[in-house]
Write an enzyme that holds these catalytic residues in place. Sequence first.
Site, PDB file in Angstrom:
ATOM      1  N   VAL B 268      -8.069  29.673 -49.640  1.00 55.63           N
ATOM      2  CA  VAL B 268      -8.400  30.365 -50.563  1.00 55.63           C
ATOM      3  C   VAL B 268      -8.220  32.234 -49.342  1.00 55.63           C
ATOM      4  O   VAL B 268      -9.354  31.028 -48.500  1.00 55.63           O
ATOM      5  CB  VAL B 268      -8.727  30.585 -51.750  1.00 55.63           C
ATOM      6  CG1 VAL B 268      -8.906  32.368 -52.536  1.00 55.63           C
ATOM      7  CG2 VAL B 268      -7.720  29.862 -52.454  1.00 55.63           C
ATOM      8  N   GLY B 269      -8.003  33.087 -48.896  1.00 52.80           N
ATOM      9  CA  GLY B 269      -8.951  34.029 -48.982  1.00 52.80           C
ATOM     10  C   GLY B 269      -7.901  34.593 -47.276  1.00 52.80           C
ATOM     11  O   GLY B 269      -6.881  34.685 -46.886  1.00 52.80           O
ATOM     12  N   ASN B 270      -8.895  35.840 -46.940  1.00 50.91           N
ATOM     13  CA  ASN B 270      -8.819  36.685 -45.838  1.00 50.91           C
ATOM     14  C   ASN B 270      -7.815  36.122 -44.478  1.00 50.91           C
ATOM     15  O   ASN B 270      -6.811  36.188 -44.239  1.00 50.91           O
ATOM     16  CB  ASN B 270      -9.763  37.219 -45.698  1.00 50.91           C
ATOM     17  CG  ASN B 270      -9.680  38.222 -46.024  1.00 50.91           C
ATOM     18  OD1 ASN B 270      -8.835  39.009 -46.181  1.00 50.91           O
ATOM     19  ND2 ASN B 270     -10.427  39.470 -45.635  1.00 50.91           N
ATOM     20  N   VAL B 271      -8.664  34.985 -43.624  1.00 48.03           N
ATOM     21  CA  VAL B 271      -7.962  33.865 -42.551  1.00 48.03           C
ATOM     22  C   VAL B 271      -6.637  33.672 -43.551  1.00 48.03           C
ATOM     23  O   VAL B 271      -5.520  33.915 -42.486  1.00 48.03           O
ATOM     24  CB  VAL B 271      -8.757  33.289 -42.388  1.00 48.03           C
ATOM     25  CG1 VAL B 271      -8.420  32.596 -41.215  1.00 48.03           C
ATOM     26  CG2 VAL B 271     -10.119  34.072 -41.877  1.00 48.03           C
ATOM     27  N   GLU B 292      -1.719  23.861 -52.573  1.00 49.70           N
ATOM     28  CA  GLU B 292      -2.836  24.345 -53.707  1.00 49.70           C
ATOM     29  C   GLU B 292      -2.662  25.519 -54.744  1.00 49.70           C
ATOM     30  O   GLU B 292      -2.687  25.574 -55.594  1.00 49.70           O
ATOM     31  CB  GLU B 292      -4.495  23.454 -54.297  1.00 49.70           C
ATOM     32  CG  GLU B 292      -5.075  24.381 -53.046  1.00 49.70           C
ATOM     33  CD  GLU B 292      -6.385  23.350 -53.753  1.00 49.70           C
ATOM     34  OE1 GLU B 292      -6.762  22.760 -54.227  1.00 49.70           O
ATOM     35  OE2 GLU B 292      -7.912  23.983 -52.588  1.00 49.70           O
ATOM     36  N   ILE B 362     -18.905  27.079 -45.721  1.00 54.83           N
ATOM     37  CA  ILE B 362     -20.020  27.908 -45.469  1.00 54.83           C
ATOM     38  C   ILE B 362     -20.934  27.449 -43.977  1.00 54.83           C
ATOM     39  O   ILE B 362     -21.169  29.281 -43.623  1.00 54.83           O
ATOM     40  CB  ILE B 362     -20.674  26.987 -46.679  1.00 54.83           C
ATOM     41  CG1 ILE B 362     -19.889  28.217 -48.137  1.00 54.83           C
ATOM     42  CG2 ILE B 362     -21.715  28.110 -46.852  1.00 54.83           C
ATOM     43  CD1 ILE B 362     -21.013  27.240 -49.399  1.00 54.83           C
ATOM     44  N   ASN B 383     -19.457  27.292 -54.887  1.00 62.63           N
ATOM     45  CA  ASN B 383     -18.378  27.613 -56.065  1.00 62.63           C
ATOM     46  C   ASN B 383     -18.230  25.333 -56.173  1.00 62.63           C
ATOM     47  O   ASN B 383     -18.053  25.264 -57.501  1.00 62.63           O
ATOM     48  CB  ASN B 383     -16.789  27.932 -55.222  1.00 62.63           C
ATOM     49  CG  ASN B 383     -17.112  29.470 -55.076  1.00 62.63           C
ATOM     50  OD1 ASN B 383     -17.412  30.099 -55.754  1.00 62.63           O
ATOM     51  ND2 ASN B 383     -16.480  30.043 -54.319  1.00 62.63           N
ATOM     52  N   LYS B 407     -23.704  37.039 -43.269  1.00 61.78           N
ATOM     53  CA  LYS B 407     -25.439  39.052 -43.644  1.00 61.78           C
ATOM     54  C   LYS B 407     -25.248  39.397 -42.696  1.00 61.78           C
ATOM     55  O   LYS B 407     -25.857  39.110 -42.296  1.00 61.78           O
ATOM     56  CB  LYS B 407     -26.047  37.593 -43.865  1.00 61.78           C
ATOM     57  CG  LYS B 407     -26.515  36.254 -44.737  1.00 61.78           C
ATOM     58  CD  LYS B 407     -26.182  36.469 -46.363  1.00 61.78           C
ATOM     59  CE  LYS B 407     -26.199  35.198 -47.391  1.00 61.78           C
ATOM     60  NZ  LYS B 407     -26.617  35.780 -48.958  1.00 61.78           N
TER      61      LYS B 407
END
Lengths: 502, 502
Positions: B268-271, B292, B362, B383, B407
């Site tokens: 999932v996500g931007n990349v 998935e 992460i 998650n 960060k």
Amino acid sequence: MSDRILNASFRSKIMSADEAAALISSGAAIGSSGFTPAGAPKAVPVALAKRAAAAREAGEDFKVGVWTGASTGPSVDGAIAGAGAMSFRMPYQGDTNCRKGINSGEIDYVDMHLSHAAPFAAAGFLGKLDYAIIEIVGVTEDGRLIPSTSVGNNATWIDLADKVILEVNEFQTTDLEGMHDIYRPAMPPHRLPIPIVKPSDRIGEPCFRVDPKKVVAVVNTNASDICAPFTPADQTSQTIANNILEFLTHEVKKGRLPQNLLPLQSGVGNVANAVMAGLQHGAFEHLTAYTEVLQDGTLDLLLSGKLDCASTTSLTFSPEAQAKFLANSKALKSKIILRPQELSNNPELIRRMGLITMNALIEADIYGNVNSTHIQQGTAMMNGIGGSGDFARNAYISMFMTPSTAKGGAISCIMPMVTHVDHTEHDVHVLVTEQGLADLRGLSPKKRAKLIIENCAHPKFRPALQEYYDRALRLSPGKHTPHLLEEVYSFMPRWFAEHGEK
Amino acid sequence: MSDRILNASFRSKIMSADEAAALISSGAAIGSSGFTPAGAPKAVPVALAKRAAAAREAGEDFKVGVWTGASTGPSVDGAIAGAGAMSFRMPYQGDTNCRKGINSGEIDYVDMHLSHAAPFAAAGFLGKLDYAIIEIVGVTEDGRLIPSTSVGNNATWIDLADKVILEVNEFQTTDLEGMHDIYRPAMPPHRLPIPIVKPSDRIGEPCFRVDPKKVVAVVNTNASDICAPFTPADQTSQTIANNILEFLTHEVKKGRLPQNLLPLQSGVGNVANAVMAGLQHGAFEHLTAYTEVLQDGTLDLLLSGKLDCASTTSLTFSPEAQAKFLANSKALKSKIILRPQELSNNPELIRRMGLITMNALIEADIYGNVNSTHIQQGTAMMNGIGGSGDFARNAYISMFMTPSTAKGGAISCIMPMVTHVDHTEHDVHVLVTEQGLADLRGLSPKKRAKLIIENCAHPKFRPALQEYYDRALRLSPGKHTPHLLEEVYSFMPRWFAEHGEK
């Protein structure tokens, strides 16, 4: 001797091990047979090591890369690494010389899940394979190769290598012919379902095929596999085995396992042998095994009639069991199947058949993470992950077992945090020591910690582990997996200092 | 509204969400639909949370266990955990309230490989499932259930639960009917090969079957899935995506991947979205996806004609993409297949088809171990591992991707040793940041460290990582995986102290 070599073209290539070794140049990548010392070549690697030592005497560098099935023993790893002639090694080893070379930084070692080795090499990710050195039992009239006491990655090495060197080992019984089931899955996108649904299914051919033009040497040998003698289970192993057997009985009673269990996989060693011995005198009938190494305990279970069938990639018998196997080899033909490790360790098949897996470990932590490979504060390699990842990740029930202490009781095998992770908390269903069993299925990390400390840790180390956990729970920023990283790896030294032990 | 419910027996059970929630007692285990917020129930869990809050007001404890497909969003996790009514959660979550409950120690969370959830529950390892609450699109005349925008574990929850509550969501398009392929593998020892050999293969039925006697409530809803809006890729994501696309092009050129690649999986996500967007404007044709979660980028790729087919267990569209999907739903019917997660994430299928997998992380360490789940010094859950383990372990090429810092640049995402291991060094083939790509295939730990530090770490952190590695290599007892455990987790604070940053 050449009555094992029924094809004239192969007979014409018979030469000495020294002559065969002379064909190999420094820098070559060699695919060797051997999954454990079983089926490892006995002569050419030794001759190659001699050649490398001579080259070194003459001021030249002579090194090769070695790809195998798994460990190989003294005739391959012992000889080549002992001569300082090994630059690269994959996917598993268990030899003193080889380990020394890896941990001194001389040998580049790629520790891999054993099911991955063949397809990874076939995909071209490891570069070119120059030579295959494969022990076989004989050559058929039409030029096919009768495999020996292990299959490992041999079929793949034979296909990938530019040149093939065969060792025909007359010591191995010709009764092995017909025990093997050789099948190489196609590479994606052309791979099809592997049609094995139970351990006894046969889907391939009994022999390897090879392009005769690639065969550059055939060497005759006559030597047994150099496997370790059998040591009877000590009290600790026996207790661990009993804990496992009790658990299996309980699972059947609860209706979570069928009466004849599910196919068994067990790693190498004393505990595995003790479990098999226990099953021999237990109530379960019509058992099956789907495993990578078939050892003494499993052989006895087959001969006792409790085990209907065992599928493996290697026959790793002690000298005593080897004799028992030879005496019964005809009767065992219908009960033993030897397959390539890409199949013996295949996730598709392991998950489909729902294996009960039992694997050893070096250390586990209170949350169920397992270190199977690293010693010396997580920096040095012991052997390798082997097939444990293939089996544990896909098992119906994944068990890991260990004595609760090591080094004569000086070290706890249950630690706050393992120094290297090979199996994550996600892949460890049940943890067993001689102290007891922790059934971790469906538990959060905190509940796992409670069980592991109470049931698996040695009473001598339990208070210190409990104290660490309690303090971590109190002081940890997150309460999901409580830890105190600033002290987690100093736990045991600190504990020893406080308690005056070393 | 009940024109979606063509069977009279189901129509007779229509009631309000409050009435349905009143059927559930405290202590129940609930199997909920939802894989991402897609297809999650919208009304009954909210009513249940209200009921729990009222019970708490009245001084009673009201808690339930929640089993899902994956994350669910505000209508399930947000509501129930927000009301303090969640005692147990599996196998994945991504909600603020739920995370808070887990990390404060209130909720027992079992983070699992998503392919394991259904068979693990079906084996009885999690105990009894009392209720299933499942969003559907409608009920056929003969009483079969038309699935919604995700399948997840719904078929299994419906089979296992004592009682079934259905939410018929009129908002979801009836064009979904026929997009699903529902198939539940038998449990061992009766499981057969799953006959999927390419992403477009259909092997099951388009609907769920349910024993009508188990259906205790049917609730009408009309609400969209609450998925996050699309945010365009930032420069960092775009650069990571470009590095991946360049790598894929290189692999095709080297002959290690076919012209149309192999089936793609992306997290999932931007990349992930940026990679899909890149493919849309790239040279590859006739692509396929086996994944998935199907997000905006993959939808665009389908609509562009570059992607022939996408298999998924969930349609997780931003509101914009949802509109695009609705406008094209008829044309997309032959190109999208929604399957149970036991199949979308199945190792048998992932390895057979040879997926190219792309997953986020992460933190990674210099030897290629990956933490996908834990924050706050490895103690708190973000998650969960989700499907990343299913895909990475069985991929043809397993890629992990991350910005090199977090960060706002204060923290390096490449560390000497991760604080929690979800993916071991064995399962990470390629590591990608906006700094570059490290191709780790076939490399020993030391060679991996060199590449990761040089290619992936941010220049700001590179010298400190290199200095740690050099010192570890010099001082480490073993030279296979050099480490200095006594300082490994104080690395970054120490570095900051020395460099005056925080």
